[in-house]
Scaffold this active site. Structure first.
Site, short mmCIF file in Angstrom:
data_model
loop_
_atom_site.label_atom_id
_atom_site.label_comp_id
_atom_site.label_asym_id
_atom_site.label_seq_id
_atom_site.Cartn_x
_atom_site.Cartn_y
_atom_site.Cartn_z
N ASN A 141 4.84 11.38 16.74
CA ASN A 141 4.00 11.95 17.80
C ASN A 141 4.37 13.39 18.13
OD1 ASN A 141 4.62 8.79 19.01
ND2 ASN A 141 2.56 9.39 18.45
N GLU A 156 -1.95 13.08 20.04
CA GLU A 156 -0.71 12.32 19.87
C GLU A 156 -0.11 12.55 18.48
OE1 GLU A 156 0.47 9.52 22.24
OE2 GLU A 156 -0.75 10.49 23.78
N HIS A 202 -1.81 3.64 18.90
CA HIS A 202 -1.93 4.71 17.90
C HIS A 202 -2.47 4.09 16.61
CE1 HIS A 202 1.60 6.90 20.07
NE2 HIS A 202 0.48 7.50 20.38
N GLY A 248 -0.74 0.01 27.66
CA GLY A 248 -1.44 -0.20 26.40
C GLY A 248 -0.49 -0.43 25.23
N ASN A 249 0.81 -0.22 25.47
CA ASN A 249 1.84 -0.47 24.47
C ASN A 249 2.50 -1.79 24.90
OD1 ASN A 249 4.43 -0.63 23.33
ND2 ASN A 249 4.72 1.59 23.31
N CYS A 309 6.92 5.21 13.37
CA CYS A 309 6.89 6.02 14.60
C CYS A 309 8.07 6.98 14.65
CB CYS A 309 7.00 5.14 15.85
SG CYS A 309 5.68 3.96 16.04
O1 SUG Z 1 4.23 6.45 23.12
N1 SUG Z 1 6.76 4.11 23.63
C1 SUG Z 1 6.07 5.00 22.74
C2 SUG Z 1 6.04 4.43 21.35
C3 SUG Z 1 5.51 5.44 20.37
C4 SUG Z 1 5.24 4.87 19.03
N2 SUG Z 1 4.80 5.87 18.15
C5 SUG Z 1 3.87 5.70 17.19
N3 SUG Z 1 3.09 4.65 17.15
N4 SUG Z 1 3.73 6.62 16.32
C6 SUG Z 1 4.67 5.31 23.26
O2 SUG Z 1 4.01 4.39 23.77
C7 SUG Z 1 7.79 3.48 25.76
C8 SUG Z 1 8.69 4.12 26.77
C9 SUG Z 1 9.06 3.24 27.92
O3 SUG Z 1 8.27 2.36 28.26
O4 SUG Z 1 10.15 3.47 28.50
C10 SUG Z 1 7.11 4.49 24.87
O5 SUG Z 1 6.90 5.62 25.27
#
Ligand code: SUG
Length: 423
Positions: free
Chosen positions: A109, A170, A236, A25-26, A354
């Site tokens: 987070n 989160e 988020h 989802g990221n 973040c």
């Molecule tokens: O939780 N990325 C984090 C990014 C967090 C961003 N924070 C905020 N929006 N506040 C996450 O998705 C990627 C790690 C990896 O794929 O190795 C990661 O965890």
């Protein structure tokens, strides 16, 4: 009476920073999965952002990388790092990658923070986020709890453990506070998602409500994130909205029941200014690619007015930058755009906002080891340059030599800050 101010506590990007592709989802995390990371450059980028913020006159704090690989967590899964011990023929490399993540860098987070002016007992409350939705983040909270207990040991604070599973929490990434000034009572906005779309909804409404109850928040609003935003990659709320004092800066499609939310906000805080970016000018896809909302919206102490500290990716997107330049040329509350290079973190979906946890409090109530000046940033930059791996390729993640380097690097930073208690 001590004066409350906003302090940004940035996560120092840890020596194990890598592109594991662990966050469904990221979109950035998925796109860069399996790439070669640059932990040293990543940490230096983060430190330069902190330096630039100090030079704006902002108070800057720091949170430290966690111990990685997390052997305690692996132990709970019946695993050790010793390859000579039996693993039942099972490939455990994915679990080891989850144990190695440097994801604690994204301090937004780490916890949800309700400053003293908002709470029933007049203390600043912090609830450590459980981050249960993603395995690689679900084991962050004990390391975070240990740090915040140390950093905020003063009586002005009340620290809470995580909300119990299965209610995903989160932290501050789904929490906004609107107020006349940081040191006056605010409206706290808890944004949650509802499951059912293509990607996980990581913030559960029960978790948001639990945090608000525990903190004794006098004025809380619970607002649903739009399903379109989550489906477009806004895992988020802080990927599509940010608030500072009386200003809310948000994408038109950030919230499910926007009109009701805006009306509730206006009723509680008549001076609120809502700066909304229309989808016709900046699509959700552009917002998520450029991270213009994952900005630090700050009140400039020296010059007055507000600035957006945003990733250089926002400047590189023509449509986004055109809209932002027109906005600052107008009469609105946001007067300056300050692009910062945090590309290594951005490639994992983590922008300037973040990387920081905002705590409104009197600086003298914080353990000074967690507060920065330029001399400490110089010292940390030297340590990072000397000890952080230059690169991590995906096949190195299961290398004991890399694990040892990562541990030594972290220990050097803890020692320099007199924080070996966290070792
Ligand atoms: O939780 N990325 C984090 C990014 C967090 C961003 N924070 C905020 N929006 N506040 C996450 O998705 C990627 C790690 C990896 O794929 O190795 C990661 O965890």
């Amino acid at each position: 009476m001590a004066i409350c101010t906003e302090i940004n506590f940035d996560g120092l990007i840890g020596p194990s920073h890598n592109y594991g592709g662990l966050s469904l989802g990221n979109l950035a995390s998925a796109r860069n999965a399996g790439g070669v990371s640059h932990p040293r450059a990543a940490a230096l980028q983060g430190l330069e952002k902190m330096r630039a913020n100090l030079r704006l006159g902002l108070v800057q704090g720091l949170l430290l990388p966690h111990d990685r690989p997390d052997e305690r967590w692996l132990g709970e899964l019946g695993l050790t790092l010793d390859p000579s011990l039996p693993r039942g023929g099972h490939d455990v490399s994915a679990l080891i990658a989850n144990a190695l993540s440097a994801s604690a860098m994204w301090a937004a987070n780490a916890a949800t923070v309700s400053p003293a002016p908002d709470t029933a007992d007049g203390r600043c409350h912090l609830s450590v986020a459980n981050l249960v939705t993603m395995p690689h983040r679900s084991h962050e909270w004990p390391g975070t709890l240990a740090q915040v207990r140390l950093a905020f040991a003063h009586d002005a604070f009340r620290i809470h453990g995580p909300v119990p599973p299965p209610f995903g929490d989160e932290g501050a990434a789904n929490h906004m506070r609107l107020c006349a000034r940081h040191d006056t009572p605010g409206v706290e906005v808890f944004v949650y998602g509802v499951a059912g779309g293509p990607f996980p909804a990581r913030q559960h409404s029960e978790a948001s409500r639990a945090v608000a109850r525990r903190h004794g928040v006098a004025d809380a609003l619970f607002v649903r994130q739009s399903d379109e935003a989550i489906a477009a990659g806004a895992f988020h709320n802080d990927v599509v909205a940010v608030a500072n004092e009386r200003v809310l800066f948000a994408h038109e499609q950030a919230f499910a029941e926007k009109d009701q939310f805006y009306a509730d906000l206006r009723a509680r805080l008549p001076e609120v200014e809502i700066v909304e970016v229309p989808a016709s000018a900046v699509s959700l896809a552009d917002a998520i690619q450029s991270y213009l909302f994952n900005a630090q919206l700050v009140t400039l102490p020296n010059e007055g007015g507000m600035a957006l500290i945003l990733p250089t990716e926002a400047r590189d997107n023509e449509r986004v930058w055109r809209w932002l330049e027109a906005m600052v040329a107008g009469n609105g509350p946001i007067r300056r755009l300050i692009p910062v290079d945090v590309r290594q973190s951005m490639a994992n979906g983590g922008g300037p906002a973040c990387l920081r946890l905002r705590v409104v409090c009197a600086p003298e109530t914080v353990d000074p080891r967690f507060l920065l000046d330029e001399a400490k940033i110089d010292c940390l930059s030297e340590i990072v340059t000397r000890h952080w791996p230059e690169t991590i390729a995906p096949d190195a993640l299961s290398s004991p030599a890399l694990w040892a380097d990562i541990r030594n690097a972290r220990a050097a930073a803890l020692e320099a800050l007199d924080l070996m208690a966290l070792a």
